[in-house]
Design an enzyme around this catalytic site. Structure first.
Site, short mmCIF file in Angstrom:
data_model
loop_
_atom_site.label_atom_id
_atom_site.label_comp_id
_atom_site.label_asym_id
_atom_site.label_seq_id
_atom_site.Cartn_x
_atom_site.Cartn_y
_atom_site.Cartn_z
N ASP A 190 0.94 -0.98 0.24
CA ASP A 190 0.13 -0.10 -0.06
C ASP A 190 0.88 1.25 0.03
O ASP A 190 1.97 1.11 0.28
CB ASP A 190 -0.85 0.10 1.29
CG ASP A 190 -2.13 -1.06 1.36
OD1 ASP A 190 -1.93 -1.72 0.19
OD2 ASP A 190 -2.81 -1.11 2.11
N HIS A 266 5.20 -7.31 -0.38
CA HIS A 266 5.12 -8.56 -1.18
C HIS A 266 5.96 -8.52 -2.68
O HIS A 266 6.43 -7.51 -3.15
CB HIS A 266 3.62 -9.15 -1.65
CG HIS A 266 2.84 -9.04 -0.09
ND1 HIS A 266 2.26 -10.21 0.24
CD2 HIS A 266 2.31 -7.97 0.59
CE1 HIS A 266 1.63 -9.91 1.07
NE2 HIS A 266 1.70 -8.68 1.35
N SER A 377 7.74 3.24 5.06
CA SER A 377 8.74 3.60 4.67
C SER A 377 8.50 3.96 3.18
O SER A 377 7.55 4.52 2.45
CB SER A 377 10.07 3.07 4.96
OG SER A 377 11.13 3.90 4.91
#
Length: 408
Positions: A190, A266, A377
């Site tokens: 995200d 991922h 981050s």
């Protein structure tokens, strides 16, 4: 007081008229009174050795540097906020405003802040177990502040998370992030798209108009590395070392993870990870405002570079640390320890996943769990692809893990 001094003067000067001496005595008394305010008496106390004179507390308070630092810092912060406001207003008018970059002294001053130590302290604080009665108020405040959607979490009950670290690294429900199978590259996390496009002249844009060196970011190539591209030669550019197939181009994409985002990342495609390079560094903030202000911000910060190859050639994913995000975890790499005091800034350490038993490396499938941050981050993708590769993005848009980045 003036009257009493005046009467005293009349006593010592007999025969002098009241009206002629009263103004003079009042002036003398007033001057003595003002001098007593300007020069408060020194305090004296005795010891066995000698008398010690101390300055009054009012004089010492004037020498304290804290009010000066607070005033200076507040003024500078106010000036920076005004600059940002003016830039936003000009952008609303459709004007192209060139970025105002930080000077060398400003970057050096920022890097002098012990952000690594503070981040380690923050990490320890996050691991402190909260009592049951305190968990809901603390997590609810965080949810309200950063707009966290707990309906997507695998466990919605706030009492389940023993500490802030577990709450930051919460897992999602399997159906919350469907993985797009129609596109060759998906978003690994995200976040917010800061920049994307082709890499030109060995420079990569971290945001529009602000670049960083590709070689400084990924590190030099040496013959000792087991990487899927040739080592450097005296006459080859760094970009030519990465592009292994004729007709291909080098692309990049920068994704910023805010504190309220899902903090795991991922695999963005089917690829094989053959090498890891860890850069210990600073832990400056990487929010979009700082990325527009500090050139080569990502090169200053601690980061973990995973490199390998996919069906079109070179592929890399870099997890960039930030303030309070000193912890970067790669699930299949147990030897990785980020924000550790045993590593000094300005160095890097390599690890190869290609061994005699495993000559290919670590295979990753699109959407497979790869790692996590301990807050939020930035992730930078740099990869090789044919010239007809197209991004399905807009700069500044919000994106979620599993959604398409681009395809052929």
């Amino acid at each position: 007081m003036a009257v009493s001094v005046g009467l005293g003067c009349l006593r010592w000067l007999p025969g002098v008229a009241w009206r002629s001496r009263r103004p003079h005595c009042e002036d003398v008394a007033l001057s003595h009174f003002l001098q007593s305010l300007r020069k408060p008496p020194l305090r004296t106390f005795s010891t066995n050795a000698r008398k010690v004179h101390t300055a009054p507390a009012r004089t010492l308070s004037l020498l304290r540097p804290l009010p000066i630092l607070v005033a200076t810092g507040g003024g500078y912060a106010g000036y920076r906020q005004y600059e940002k406001y003016r830039q936003r207003e000009l952008e609303k008018l459709g004007l192209d405003v060139p970025p105002k970059l930080a000077g060398h002294w400003e970057v050096a001053l920022y890097k002098s802040v012990p952000t690594r130590l503070l981040s380690r302290a923050w990490g320890r604080l996050n691991q402190v177990e909260l009592p049951q009665w305190l968990r809901r108020p603390v997590y609810s405040l965080y949810i309200w502040t950063f707009g966290v959607n707990m309906k997507e979490a695998a466990v919605e009950d706030l009492h389940h998370y023993r500490n802030l670290s577990e709450f930051f690294r919460r897992k999602l429900k399997p159906q919350a992030r469907p993985v797009c199978g129609l596109h060759s590259v998906i978003s690994p996390s995200d976040g917010k798209i800061l920049n994307f496009g082709q890499v030109k002249n060995c420079e990569v844009e971290q945001v529009k108009g602000v670049t960083y060196s590709l070689e400084s970011f990924l590190g030099p190539r040496t013959p000792a590395e087991d990487l899927p591209f040739p080592p450097a030669t005296p006459h080859s550019s760094f970009r030519s070392q990465l592009v292994t197939r004729e007709g291909n181009e080098l692309y990049h994409c920068v994704i910023y993870l805010a504190p309220g985002d899902y903090h795991c990342f991922h695999s963005p495609t089917d690829w094989t990870v053959s090498h890891r390079r860890h850069f210990p560094g600073s832990l400056m903030s990487v929010n979009p405002g700082m990325a527009r202000w500090i050139k080569e911000l990502f090169c200053h910060n601690e980061r973990v570079v995973l490199t390998g190859d996919w069906k079109h050639g070179f592929f890399s994913l870099t997890a960039v640390g930030a303030t309070n995000v000193g912890s970067i975890r790669i699930y299949f790499d147990r030897d990785l320890h980020t924000n550790s005091p045993r590593y000094s800034k300005g160095s890097y350490n390599d690890f190869s996943f290609v061994t005699h038993a495993n000559k290919e490396g670590i295979p990753m499938r699109k959407g497979e769990h790869l790692g996590e941050f301990n807050l939020g981050s930035t992730i930078v993708l740099i990869f090789e692809a044919p010239k007809d590769f197209n991004f399905k993005l807009q700069a500044g848009q919000k994106i979620r893990f599993g959604e398409a980045l681009g395809s052929l």
